[in-house]
Design a protein around this motif. Structure first.
Motif, PDB file in Angstrom:
ATOM      1  N   ILE A  51     -39.322  12.747 -43.445  1.00  0.00           N
ATOM      2  CA  ILE A  51     -40.232  11.237 -42.877  1.00  0.00           C
ATOM      3  C   ILE A  51     -39.458  10.496 -41.843  1.00  0.00           C
ATOM      4  N   ILE A  52     -40.111  10.045 -40.136  1.00  0.00           N
ATOM      5  CA  ILE A  52     -39.706   9.109 -40.044  1.00  0.00           C
ATOM      6  C   ILE A  52     -40.768   7.713 -39.156  1.00  0.00           C
ATOM      7  N   VAL A  53     -41.444   6.956 -39.661  1.00  0.00           N
ATOM      8  CA  VAL A  53     -42.579   5.893 -39.410  1.00  0.00           C
ATOM      9  C   VAL A  53     -41.622   5.304 -37.559  1.00  0.00           C
ATOM     10  N   GLY A  54     -41.965   5.597 -36.663  1.00  0.00           N
ATOM     11  CA  GLY A  54     -41.499   5.126 -35.508  1.00  0.00           C
ATOM     12  C   GLY A  54     -40.562   5.603 -34.489  1.00  0.00           C
ATOM     13  N   ALA A  55     -41.182   5.875 -33.274  1.00  0.00           N
ATOM     14  CA  ALA A  55     -40.282   6.582 -32.349  1.00  0.00           C
ATOM     15  C   ALA A  55     -40.063   5.647 -31.033  1.00  0.00           C
ATOM     16  N   GLY A  56     -39.011   4.954 -31.300  1.00  0.00           N
ATOM     17  CA  GLY A  56     -38.397   3.700 -30.478  1.00  0.00           C
ATOM     18  C   GLY A  56     -36.921   4.347 -30.544  1.00  0.00           C
ATOM     19  N   VAL A  57     -36.180   3.867 -29.969  1.00  0.00           N
ATOM     20  CA  VAL A  57     -34.466   4.162 -29.792  1.00  0.00           C
ATOM     21  C   VAL A  57     -33.867   4.529 -31.010  1.00  0.00           C
ATOM     22  N   GLY A  58     -34.776   3.759 -32.177  1.00  0.00           N
ATOM     23  CA  GLY A  58     -33.659   3.970 -33.783  1.00  0.00           C
ATOM     24  C   GLY A  58     -34.804   5.384 -34.250  1.00  0.00           C
ATOM     25  N   ALA A  67     -32.315  15.968 -37.282  1.00  0.00           N
ATOM     26  CA  ALA A  67     -32.186  17.503 -37.243  1.00  0.00           C
ATOM     27  C   ALA A  67     -31.506  18.680 -36.653  1.00  0.00           C
ATOM     28  N   LYS A  68     -30.115  17.968 -35.564  1.00  0.00           N
ATOM     29  CA  LYS A  68     -28.965  19.135 -35.409  1.00  0.00           C
ATOM     30  C   LYS A  68     -28.543  19.108 -36.249  1.00  0.00           C
ATOM     31  N   ASP A  69     -28.598  18.159 -37.487  1.00  0.00           N
ATOM     32  CA  ASP A  69     -27.503  17.954 -38.838  1.00  0.00           C
ATOM     33  C   ASP A  69     -28.410  19.167 -39.553  1.00  0.00           C
ATOM     34  N   SER A 160     -35.736  14.667 -28.992  1.00  0.00           N
ATOM     35  CA  SER A 160     -35.381  14.692 -30.034  1.00  0.00           C
ATOM     36  C   SER A 160     -36.504  15.672 -30.502  1.00  0.00           C
ATOM     37  N   SER A 161     -38.022  15.804 -30.014  1.00  0.00           N
ATOM     38  CA  SER A 161     -39.005  16.455 -30.106  1.00  0.00           C
ATOM     39  C   SER A 161     -38.729  17.728 -29.356  1.00  0.00           C
ATOM     40  N   SER A 162     -37.375  18.118 -28.700  1.00  0.00           N
ATOM     41  CA  SER A 162     -37.358  19.617 -27.236  1.00  0.00           C
ATOM     42  C   SER A 162     -36.766  20.457 -29.051  1.00  0.00           C
ATOM     43  N   LEU A 163     -36.073  19.187 -29.743  1.00  0.00           N
ATOM     44  CA  LEU A 163     -35.707  20.279 -31.540  1.00  0.00           C
ATOM     45  C   LEU A 163     -36.967  21.123 -31.963  1.00  0.00           C
ATOM     46  N   PRO A 164     -36.862  22.530 -32.663  1.00  0.00           N
ATOM     47  CA  PRO A 164     -37.702  23.086 -32.524  1.00  0.00           C
ATOM     48  C   PRO A 164     -37.973  22.319 -34.317  1.00  0.00           C
TER      49      PRO A 164
END
Length: 424
Positions: A51-58, A67-69, A160-164
């Motif tokens: 879970i990641i809180v915050g969708a800024g640069v980091g 996700a790529k991993d 990032s959101s383009s990944l399933p």
């Protein structure tokens, strides 16, 4: 008869113990299975690994990399609209290199980004032009980019959101769920206003320096030395827009840089205790009357923030000598200029180089104080200047680790991994 009774009692007791043991073990197994099923049921909506809180640069970049991993990532962002921030608007050559290694270099394209090749530094009517050096060991184009931070963030979110296996959701995280000192997940309110929970083995908080969640797990209170204020000038362009112009003005430094083909960002630092009020218009008047008349200038980004304190004007003779020494060092045009620009551009990650150039500025400044002949006053201010230099350096040594900062082995290993070029 008595012996037979004894044997019967013993065998009866043994049978009871064995029966109870089997019953207890089976019951424990059922409870464990029920707990596992319950946890699975709780996690069935998100089913995330992280879970990641915050969708800024980091947060966005981390979500893409994980996700790529192959990880399943649940990102919760408070506001999905384009951010309006005066921060993160300059990416050095070193930052562009690392962005490309993450596969995110295209996020810096198509947002009216501007090319930056170096700095134009101004002080007391003097001007120095310095560029990022051509370094054969640096496996990327030695230029920077300036841009609107919000546009860059939106591109990262889209990528990032383009990944399933990335779920990007708008919601406000209220608290961390903690059990026996371990963070299990978060409680948050979704876009429909419903309070719900999400669980994952790892929770990463990336929602900014003013995050209440970070305060709940980290009581580190950093000292605030200054604040940055600024504005955007619309429909204008700097002279030589590829140079970020830095004015070593008084009482602090002023910066301007092109953040789009038509807009210029103007920034300066102000100090705590002397901040004009925004609500009654004092800040607007301050920017108009104090900041706007400054000549055209630009920004500087450093590998560490030690040099930022050097740029602040002062009536203190030792501090002003170091400020002049910094200007002379940057404008020398030799290895000192190229070395400093490699640090400022994120092209040289070696901490020893940062220490070397800080010492170089210190020695150059002391030489000015002692010129043409040493005097008691000059010697006294030289000692104070040396103390100021150590005051800037020692906190960074403590924070980063002395061995990591000073050990050639650590520096060489880090540079090797940093410079290892992927297929660029």
């Amino acid at each position: 008869m008595d012996l037979a009774s004894t044997y019967v009692c013993l065998w009866t007791l043994l049978a009871f113990v064995l029966t109870w043991t089997v019953f207890y073990v089976n019951n424990r197994r059922k409870k464990v299975a029920k707990l596992a099923d319950a946890e699975t049921a709780v996690r069935r909506d998100g089913d995330a690994d992280v879970i990641i809180v915050g969708a800024g640069v980091g947060g966005s970049a981390l979500a893409y990399a994980l996700a790529k991993d192959g990880r399943r990532v649940h990102v919760i962002e408070r506001d999905m609209r384009e951010p309006v921030r005066m921060m993160g608007e300059f990416m050095q050559p070193g930052g562009r290199l690392l962005l490309s290694k993450l596969g995110l270099q295209d996020c810096l394209e198509g947002i009216d980004e501007q090319l930056a090749t170096g700095l134009a530094v101004y002080k007391d009517g003097q001007k120095a032009l310095v560029s990022f050096p051509e370094d054969n060991e640096f496996p990327y184009e030695p230029t920077a980019r300036t841009f609107y931070n919000g546009r860059f963030v939106q591109r990262l979110r889209q990528k990032s959101s383009s990944l399933p296996n990335v779920r990007l959701e708008e919601g406000t995280v209220k608290s961390l769920i903690e059990e026996k000192g371990v963070i299990k997940g978060v409680t948050y309110k979704n876009s429909a206003g419903e309070e719900t929970t999400a669980f994952a083995p790892l929770t990463v908080v990336c929602d900014g320096c003013y995050s209440n969640l970070r305060r709940s797990v980290n009581d580190n209170n950093a000292e605030v030395l200054s604040y940055q204020v600024g504005y955007v000038s619309k429909n204008c362009q700097l002279e030589d827009p590829e140079k970020l112009k830095l004015i070593m003005s008084k009482p602090s430094f002023t910066m301007l840089y092109q953040i789009s083909s038509t807009d210029v960002r103007c920034v300066m630092e102000i100090f705590p205790g002397n901040i004009p009020s925004i609500s009654n218009g004092e800040m607007a008047a301050y920017l108009k009357d104090t900041m706007a008349p400054q000549p055209m200038s630009a920004t500087v980004n450093t590998l560490g923030n030690a040099f930022s304190q050097v740029l602040i004007a002062s009536t203190d003779e030792a501090k002003e000598a170091m400020r002049q020494g910094c200007f002379d060092y940057l404008s020398s045009g030799d290895f000192r200029t190229s070395g400093m620009m490699a640090l400022l551009g994120g092209m040289n990650p070696r901490p020893l180089s940062l220490i070397f150039h800080l010492c170089g500025i210190t020695i150059s400044s002391i030489a000015q104080l002692l010129s043409p002949f040493p005097s008691p006053r000059g010697i006294w201010h030289s000692l104070r200047l040396f103390g100021l230099s150590m005051k800037m350096l020692i906190p960074h040594l403590k924070a980063e680790g002395v061995s990591q900062m000073l050990s050639p082995a650590y520096a060489a290993a880090y540079r090797k991994s940093y410079m290892a070029a992927t297929a660029l």
